[in-house]
Enzyme design. Structure first.
Site, PDB file in Angstrom:
ATOM      1  N   GLN A  24       2.875   6.505  -3.449  1.00 36.36           N
ATOM      2  CA  GLN A  24       1.423   6.668  -3.564  1.00 36.36           C
ATOM      3  C   GLN A  24       1.100   7.642  -4.699  1.00 36.36           C
ATOM      4  O   GLN A  24       1.876   8.582  -4.961  1.00 36.36           O
ATOM      5  CB  GLN A  24       0.797   7.227  -2.264  1.00 36.36           C
TER       6      GLN A  24
ATOM      7  N   CYS B 104      -2.780   9.625   4.225  1.00 31.63           N
ATOM      8  CA  CYS B 104      -1.356   9.630   3.857  1.00 31.63           C
ATOM      9  C   CYS B 104      -0.764  10.914   4.431  1.00 31.63           C
ATOM     10  O   CYS B 104      -1.028  12.009   3.919  1.00 31.63           O
ATOM     11  CB  CYS B 104      -1.176   9.570   2.341  1.00 31.63           C
TER      12      CYS B 104
ATOM     13  N   HIS C 189      -2.634   1.007  11.767  1.00 29.72           N
ATOM     14  CA  HIS C 189      -1.225   0.774  12.080  1.00 29.72           C
ATOM     15  C   HIS C 189      -1.070  -0.166  13.265  1.00 29.72           C
ATOM     16  O   HIS C 189      -1.870  -0.111  14.203  1.00 29.72           O
ATOM     17  CB  HIS C 189      -0.512   2.097  12.418  1.00 29.72           C
TER      18      HIS C 189
ATOM     19  N   ASN D  14      -0.495  -1.319   8.270  1.00 31.18           N
ATOM     20  CA  ASN D  14       0.851  -0.754   8.168  1.00 31.18           C
ATOM     21  C   ASN D  14       1.651  -1.206   9.378  1.00 31.18           C
ATOM     22  O   ASN D  14       1.136  -1.144  10.504  1.00 31.18           O
ATOM     23  CB  ASN D  14       0.777   0.783   8.131  1.00 31.18           C
TER      24      ASN D  14
ATOM     25  N   GLU E  88       4.957  -0.373   4.816  1.00 33.68           N
ATOM     26  CA  GLU E  88       3.653   0.206   4.512  1.00 33.68           C
ATOM     27  C   GLU E  88       2.738  -0.809   3.833  1.00 33.68           C
ATOM     28  O   GLU E  88       3.167  -1.550   2.932  1.00 33.68           O
ATOM     29  CB  GLU E  88       3.796   1.423   3.590  1.00 33.68           C
TER      30      GLU E  88
ATOM     31  N   CYS F  82       7.025   7.437   6.615  1.00 32.62           N
ATOM     32  CA  CYS F  82       5.569   7.223   6.621  1.00 32.62           C
ATOM     33  C   CYS F  82       4.982   8.179   7.650  1.00 32.62           C
ATOM     34  O   CYS F  82       5.231   8.014   8.857  1.00 32.62           O
ATOM     35  CB  CYS F  82       5.252   5.771   6.972  1.00 32.62           C
TER      36      CYS F  82
ATOM     37  N   GLY G 297       2.513   6.594   9.935  1.00 34.91           N
ATOM     38  CA  GLY G 297       3.258   5.681  10.811  1.00 34.91           C
ATOM     39  C   GLY G 297       3.919   6.434  11.952  1.00 34.91           C
ATOM     40  O   GLY G 297       3.911   5.985  13.106  1.00 34.91           O
TER      41      GLY G 297
HETATM   42  N1  LIG Z   1       0.430   2.716   2.710  1.00 38.29           N
HETATM   43  C1  LIG Z   1      -0.469   3.525   3.559  1.00 38.29           C
HETATM   44  C2  LIG Z   1      -0.860   4.835   2.863  1.00 38.29           C
HETATM   45  C3  LIG Z   1       0.268   5.823   2.812  1.00 38.29           C
HETATM   46  C4  LIG Z   1       0.823   6.114   4.139  1.00 38.29           C
HETATM   47  C5  LIG Z   1       2.156   6.850   4.148  1.00 38.29           C
HETATM   48  N2  LIG Z   1       2.748   7.096   2.872  1.00 38.29           N
HETATM   49  C6  LIG Z   1       2.011   8.121   4.925  1.00 38.29           C
HETATM   50  O1  LIG Z   1       2.781   9.074   4.699  1.00 38.29           O
HETATM   51  O2  LIG Z   1       1.143   8.182   5.825  1.00 38.29           O
HETATM   52  C7  LIG Z   1      -1.746   2.738   3.804  1.00 38.29           C
HETATM   53  O3  LIG Z   1      -2.045   1.842   3.037  1.00 38.29           O
HETATM   54  O4  LIG Z   1      -2.440   3.057   4.787  1.00 38.29           O
END
Ligand SMILES: N[C@H](CCC[C@H](N)C(=O)O)C(=O)O
Length: 269
Positions: A46, A73, A150, A181, A199, A208, A211
């Site tokens: 990201q 994030c 999620h 996610n 993701e 994540c 996550g």
């Molecule tokens: N791909 C995720 C964003 C980054 C999430 C992940 N890198 C984290 O640490 O929460 C989304 O589209 O919601």
């Protein structure tokens, strides 16, 4: 003109962090995707842009590698907490989060989880604790919004799931109007989960943070664990707590890898 950046990561989930609080940096989807590209750009999961905030210490904008701006994030929140130091409130599209740095790592209060079908969101009404849906062996998941959306499948062994194939199928299913996610989790102890994540827009990552938060909350809602869970991802462990005040607290490491700069002409907005 050259723009400085800091390369950071949380358990291997990596970020290009640009501090634009003193000098504005235009961030288009095209520029964000070019910077995130691991072959032709700097490369990251990201891109994080820090800007002044009216309501918090800093505004954190989060861009996926497809250039799309998203709401939350978790790992980057800890990285920004490390970068800023002390206790800081961080404004995101998913709400205001609070980061605090201590000798046991960085803790981030990620706000309260949301479970309504329309809060995830889903395309139509459905029980989000045991969703009556499935994709091959992945069935009856939990859906949780922790700033971002999620879906969590509890499986006997996360490593036996072909997540590289099933992840994108589920991510892009019309059931999820903002995509999703995809988490596969295995209970490995009374308050311990093993987790792998596909993701949204980023694919398989080493960790994540959101996550881990969503999967821990899902396990707690299903009464599989207590309200403090260690979630082990390929990149390492995170500790997730769901407080009596309905707040999600995530604690874990963050690391600065290096500092650099890029030319704006190399990455047109
Ligand atoms: N791909 C995720 C964003 C980054 C999430 C992940 N890198 C984290 O640490 O929460 C989304 O589209 O919601």
């Amino acid at each position: 003109m050259r723009i400085p950046f800091r390369k950071m990561h949380g358990l291997g989930n990596d970020f290009v962090v640009i501090d634009a609080r003193e000098r504005a940096v235009e961030m288009s989807a095209r520029r964000a995707a070019a910077l995130a590209d691991r072959h032709t750009g700097i490369g990251c999961d990201q891109l994080i842009l820090l800007e002044p905030s009216e309501t918090a210490d800093v505004r954190m904008r989060i861009f996926n590698p497809d250039g799309g701006e998203v709401e939350a994030c978790g790992n980057a929140s800890r990285a920004v907490g490390l970068y800023l130091g002390g206790d800081k409130r961080i404004e995101t599209l998913g709400g205001i989060i609070a980061a605090s740095t201590s000798d046991t790592g960085i803790s981030v209060a990620m706000g309260r989880p949301r479970f309504g079908w329309d809060e995830i969101p889903l395309a139509y009404p459905m029980d989000t604790l045991t969703m009556p849906v499935g994709w091959e062996d992945l069935v009856e998941p939990v859906a949780v919004n922790v700033g971002n959306p999620h879906v969590i499948f509890f499986v006997p062994d996360t490593h036996s799931v072909d997540l590289a194939r099933l992840g994108p199928l589920i991510e892009n299913d019309p059931l999820f109007p903002r995509r999703i996610n995809v988490n596969v989790a295995t209970l490995t102890g009374p308050d311990a989960l093993d987790l792998r994540v596909w993701e949204r827009a980023a694919g398989l990552t080493r960790a994540c943070g959101t996550g881990a938060c969503a999967s821990a909350i899902a396990a707690m809602r299903r009464k599989l664990t207590g309200r403090r869970v260690t979630v082990t991802l390929p990149g390492g462990p995170l500790v997730i707590e769901w407080t009596d005040a309905d707040e999600i607290i995530m604690t874990g490491p963050a690391t600065t890898s290096f500092e650099g700069s890029f030319g704006t002409s190399d990455y047109p907005a």
